[in-house]
Enzyme design. Structure first.
Site, short mmCIF file in Angstrom:
data_model
loop_
_atom_site.label_atom_id
_atom_site.label_comp_id
_atom_site.label_asym_id
_atom_site.label_seq_id
_atom_site.Cartn_x
_atom_site.Cartn_y
_atom_site.Cartn_z
CB CYS A 1 -36.49 31.85 -96.10
SG CYS A 1 -37.62 30.82 -97.07
CD GLN B 1 -37.81 39.13 -95.29
OE1 GLN B 1 -38.52 38.39 -95.95
NE2 GLN B 1 -37.51 38.92 -94.01
CG ASP C 1 -44.78 29.10 -81.38
OD1 ASP C 1 -45.00 29.06 -82.62
OD2 ASP C 1 -44.22 28.20 -80.76
N GLY D 1 -46.76 36.63 -86.80
CA GLY D 1 -46.99 36.08 -88.13
C GLY D 1 -48.30 35.33 -88.21
C1 FMN Z 1 -46.82 31.31 -95.10
C2 FMN Z 1 -45.60 31.91 -94.46
C3 FMN Z 1 -44.75 32.70 -95.23
C4 FMN Z 1 -43.61 33.26 -94.67
N1 FMN Z 1 -42.83 34.09 -95.43
C5 FMN Z 1 -41.77 34.73 -94.86
C6 FMN Z 1 -41.02 35.70 -95.58
O1 FMN Z 1 -41.32 36.02 -96.74
N2 FMN Z 1 -39.97 36.29 -94.94
C7 FMN Z 1 -39.63 35.97 -93.65
O2 FMN Z 1 -38.67 36.52 -93.12
N3 FMN Z 1 -40.33 35.06 -92.94
C8 FMN Z 1 -41.39 34.46 -93.50
N4 FMN Z 1 -42.13 33.59 -92.75
C9 FMN Z 1 -41.80 33.39 -91.33
C10 FMN Z 1 -42.58 34.37 -90.43
O3 FMN Z 1 -42.22 35.70 -90.69
C11 FMN Z 1 -42.32 34.05 -88.94
O4 FMN Z 1 -40.94 34.17 -88.69
C12 FMN Z 1 -42.77 32.67 -88.53
O5 FMN Z 1 -44.04 32.36 -89.06
C13 FMN Z 1 -42.82 32.54 -87.00
O6 FMN Z 1 -43.70 33.49 -86.43
P1 FMN Z 1 -45.22 33.12 -85.99
O7 FMN Z 1 -45.11 31.99 -85.01
O8 FMN Z 1 -45.74 34.39 -85.36
O9 FMN Z 1 -45.94 32.73 -87.22
C14 FMN Z 1 -43.28 32.99 -93.30
C15 FMN Z 1 -44.12 32.19 -92.55
C16 FMN Z 1 -45.27 31.65 -93.10
C17 FMN Z 1 -46.16 30.79 -92.24
#
Ligand code: FMN
Length: 324
Positions: free
Chosen positions: A101, A70, A203, A225
């Site tokens: 982001c 990415q 989520d 995530g």
């Molecule tokens: C610590 C952390 C780092 C993240 N880094 C990135 C990243 O490098 N690139 C990206 O597209 N999203 C990043 N995200 C967002 C996640 O990919 C995801 O879109 C977000 O956490 C929502 O999904 P979830 O509810 O399953 O966690 C990050 C999220 C967290 C919590």
């Protein structure tokens, strides 16, 4: 699911997370059922300026395919060059562009979710990356910038028209950061509006959540995530549920300790003991979520600085909870 000419054999993907989804953690998630993995985000500028620390972030594990690197950035010229470099250095199957982001210094610079405020530039960035990548390009974005500027549906169509091969939609606006509930309805609307594959994101903390988001949104895949942090077995449980098999129970403390240890040994091998141990402080504590008396262990984990200490805690954990 096919992303351009790349076939992904499953609907479960590990979402990119900076500081979390390094090579070692991605290997563990794949072993447990993630069909597709994405590296942490990599700065296109850093890549173009030959920053030495950037290249290891893109390294894929042997056999880690299909997988994506990415990139983030908003200058089409730099993004095209970075895509070509990433393709040459890491040889990923896919290049993903971060347009989601929310971190201030990134978004305020017009990168990440900042691109959702400038769709015309976002399309140019996507076209430039496609020119540089020589392989399918995907984009990950959010619901919109804020509640007054929800543009995920138009944005998804725009990306498709720009030639992108798949998209991931996180159902939150930039201003929500990670708070509130992810809006699965907007993901459903994006999926209905485009022909290319869509990953639903936001989520998913249980196997049932994974099944529900896929059913609700009609998405082709789900990106997980935070739910996988300390619980890579979520992929195993979700896979079993989706395949109509019996969902395995949560792993024992001993299994968790063994898996965490394996992850940190692997991380130690490719990033060195110092960094691996600093990162283990947080990851090890995640692995112990919900464990009886966990606070005491977590306090020790925050002090980790050598692999010998990591090994000792893992051994003591297994001795302390032989049955759990
Ligand atoms: C610590 C952390 C780092 C993240 N880094 C990135 C990243 O490098 N690139 C990206 O597209 N999203 C990043 N995200 C967002 C996640 O990919 C995801 O879109 C977000 O956490 C929502 O999904 P979830 O509810 O399953 O966690 C990050 C999220 C967290 C919590």
């Amino acid at each position: 699911m096919n992303i351009g000419n790349v076939t992904i054999h499953g609907r479960l993907a590990l979402a990119p997370m900076a500081g979390v989804t390094d090579l070692a953690f991605r290997v563990i998630c794949r072993e447990l059922g993630a069909a597709y993995t994405v590296t942490e985000m990599v700065s296109a500028k850093a890549l173009c300026y030959q920053d030495k620390k950037t290249v290891p972030l893109m390294e894929l594990a042997p056999g880690e395919h299909p997988a994506a690197v990415q990139l983030f950035g908003s200058d089409p010229v730099c993004m095209q060059e970075a895509a070509a470099k990433a393709a040459e250095l890491a040889n990923p199957d896919i290049i993903d562009i971060n347009m989601g982001c929310p971190v201030h210094k990134i978004a305020a610079n017009g990168d990440g979710s900042g691109l959702m405020r400038n769709p015309e530039l976002a399309a140019k960035v996507a076209e430039a990356v496609i020119r540089g990548a020589g392989r399918p390009v995907t984009v990950k974005f959010r619901k919109g910038w804020d509640a007054e500027h929800v543009n995920a549906v138009e944005f998804g169509r725009l990306m498709e028209d720009a030639g992108v091969s798949a998209i991931t939609v996180h159902g939150r606006t930039r201003t929500q950061m990670y708070a509130g509930k992810a809006d699965w309805e907007i993901i459903r609307q994006v999926k209905a509006a485009v022909q290319i594959p869509v990953f639903a994101n936001g989520d998913v903390f249980s196997a049932q959540d994974a099944a529900d988001i896929l059913a609700y949104t009609g998405a082709d895949g789900v990106m997980i995530g935070r739910g996988a942090c300390g619980d890579p077995w979520l992929f195993q449980r979700a896979k079993a549920l989706l395949e109509g098999r019996e969902v395995p129970p949560m792993p024992s403390v001993a299994q968790r300790a063994d898996t965490a240890l394996r992850q940190f040994r692997m991380a130690c091998q490719y990033k060195g003991e110092h960094i691996a141990c600093l990162e283990a402080r947080k990851s090890f504590a995640w692995y112990m979520k919900g464990v009886r008396g966990g606070t005491r262990w977590k306090a020790r984990m925050t002090q980790l600085s050598t692999m010998a200490e990591v090994e000792t805690i893992a051994r003591e954990l297994k001795e302390a909870y032989p049955e759990e």
